[in-house]
Design an enzyme around this catalytic site. Sequence first.
Site, PDB file in Angstrom:
ATOM      1  N   HIS A  22     -21.487   0.060  -7.856  1.00  0.00           N
ATOM      2  CA  HIS A  22     -21.260   0.926  -6.704  1.00  0.00           C
ATOM      3  C   HIS A  22     -20.357   0.207  -5.705  1.00  0.00           C
ATOM      4  O   HIS A  22     -20.627  -0.909  -5.304  1.00  0.00           O
ATOM      5  CB  HIS A  22     -22.602   1.281  -6.059  1.00  0.00           C
ATOM      6  CG  HIS A  22     -22.479   2.172  -4.880  1.00  0.00           C
ATOM      7  ND1 HIS A  22     -23.376   2.132  -3.843  1.00  0.00           N
ATOM      8  CD2 HIS A  22     -21.572   3.130  -4.551  1.00  0.00           C
ATOM      9  CE1 HIS A  22     -23.033   3.030  -2.940  1.00  0.00           C
ATOM     10  NE2 HIS A  22     -21.941   3.646  -3.352  1.00  0.00           N
ATOM     11  N   ASP A  30       0.973   3.479 -12.316  1.00  0.00           N
ATOM     12  CA  ASP A  30       2.113   3.970 -13.081  1.00  0.00           C
ATOM     13  C   ASP A  30       2.822   2.806 -13.785  1.00  0.00           C
ATOM     14  O   ASP A  30       2.439   1.636 -13.628  1.00  0.00           O
ATOM     15  CB  ASP A  30       3.055   4.797 -12.205  1.00  0.00           C
ATOM     16  CG  ASP A  30       3.741   4.007 -11.089  1.00  0.00           C
ATOM     17  OD1 ASP A  30       3.920   2.768 -11.208  1.00  0.00           O
ATOM     18  OD2 ASP A  30       4.123   4.644 -10.088  1.00  0.00           O
ATOM     19  N   ASP A  64     -17.476   7.642  -4.866  1.00  0.00           N
ATOM     20  CA  ASP A  64     -18.430   7.235  -3.837  1.00  0.00           C
ATOM     21  C   ASP A  64     -18.437   8.244  -2.679  1.00  0.00           C
ATOM     22  O   ASP A  64     -17.446   8.366  -1.964  1.00  0.00           O
ATOM     23  CB  ASP A  64     -18.068   5.849  -3.317  1.00  0.00           C
ATOM     24  CG  ASP A  64     -19.158   5.232  -2.481  1.00  0.00           C
ATOM     25  OD1 ASP A  64     -20.039   5.964  -1.985  1.00  0.00           O
ATOM     26  OD2 ASP A  64     -19.128   4.002  -2.306  1.00  0.00           O
ATOM     27  N   TYR A 113      -1.022  -2.444  -2.318  1.00  0.00           N
ATOM     28  CA  TYR A 113      -0.991  -3.602  -3.227  1.00  0.00           C
ATOM     29  C   TYR A 113      -2.134  -4.566  -2.915  1.00  0.00           C
ATOM     30  O   TYR A 113      -2.786  -5.078  -3.824  1.00  0.00           O
ATOM     31  CB  TYR A 113       0.339  -4.346  -3.129  1.00  0.00           C
ATOM     32  CG  TYR A 113       1.530  -3.621  -3.705  1.00  0.00           C
ATOM     33  CD1 TYR A 113       1.420  -2.783  -4.816  1.00  0.00           C
ATOM     34  CD2 TYR A 113       2.785  -3.775  -3.138  1.00  0.00           C
ATOM     35  CE1 TYR A 113       2.524  -2.131  -5.338  1.00  0.00           C
ATOM     36  CE2 TYR A 113       3.903  -3.129  -3.660  1.00  0.00           C
ATOM     37  CZ  TYR A 113       3.762  -2.307  -4.756  1.00  0.00           C
ATOM     38  OH  TYR A 113       4.856  -1.669  -5.272  1.00  0.00           O
ATOM     39  N   TYR A 131       5.216   6.858  -7.525  1.00  0.00           N
ATOM     40  CA  TYR A 131       3.992   7.010  -6.728  1.00  0.00           C
ATOM     41  C   TYR A 131       2.817   7.558  -7.541  1.00  0.00           C
ATOM     42  O   TYR A 131       1.898   8.145  -6.995  1.00  0.00           O
ATOM     43  CB  TYR A 131       4.236   7.851  -5.465  1.00  0.00           C
ATOM     44  CG  TYR A 131       5.261   7.203  -4.568  1.00  0.00           C
ATOM     45  CD1 TYR A 131       4.902   6.142  -3.742  1.00  0.00           C
ATOM     46  CD2 TYR A 131       6.588   7.616  -4.566  1.00  0.00           C
ATOM     47  CE1 TYR A 131       5.837   5.520  -2.929  1.00  0.00           C
ATOM     48  CE2 TYR A 131       7.528   7.006  -3.755  1.00  0.00           C
ATOM     49  CZ  TYR A 131       7.156   5.957  -2.948  1.00  0.00           C
ATOM     50  OH  TYR A 131       8.089   5.333  -2.144  1.00  0.00           O
ATOM     51  N   ASN A 133       0.160   6.299  -8.580  1.00  0.00           N
ATOM     52  CA  ASN A 133      -0.874   5.269  -8.453  1.00  0.00           C
ATOM     53  C   ASN A 133      -2.011   5.796  -7.581  1.00  0.00           C
ATOM     54  O   ASN A 133      -1.764   6.425  -6.551  1.00  0.00           O
ATOM     55  CB  ASN A 133      -0.302   4.017  -7.769  1.00  0.00           C
ATOM     56  CG  ASN A 133       0.962   3.523  -8.423  1.00  0.00           C
ATOM     57  OD1 ASN A 133       0.952   3.133  -9.575  1.00  0.00           O
ATOM     58  ND2 ASN A 133       2.062   3.563  -7.696  1.00  0.00           N
TER      59      ASN A 133
END
Length: 144
Positions: A22, A30, A64, A113, A131, A133
């Site tokens: 958790h 990508d 979550d 990042y 993009y 990601n």
Amino acid sequence: MLRGIDNRLTPDLLRHLKAMGHGDDLVVADANFPGDSCGARIEYLPGVSATEALEAILSLLPLDPYVDAPARTMQVVGDANAVPEVVGQFQEIINRVADQPAPIKGVERFAFYEESKQAYVVVQTAETRLYGNIILKKGIVPPN
């Protein structure tokens, strides 16, 4: 092969999904993402797009519900309010597949990042759209 488990999920990725706890993060990345630089653990899904990977992962991974942003994407450099097509598709998949649908939050590129470096695992896909990601925060599976 197993029943009820998406065939795009590799045995090693299934082990990581099960081992995550958790609050752990998973990055779907990508093809341009610096996965080896950002991730201590990396799994490759050659031939699988980021949207396909997200759909397969969310079929097993709970999001979550106790955090503000369980799904985060990288903001477009120079236009933080832009929503690339792939990010719109991520949101549609989350709305349709996730057990706890949530709006995606954009994160500045370099902050994304840095967050990725703390992730439990980076899943590097063959996604060529820019993009493509997303970071997912694992939730809990309540008792029956």
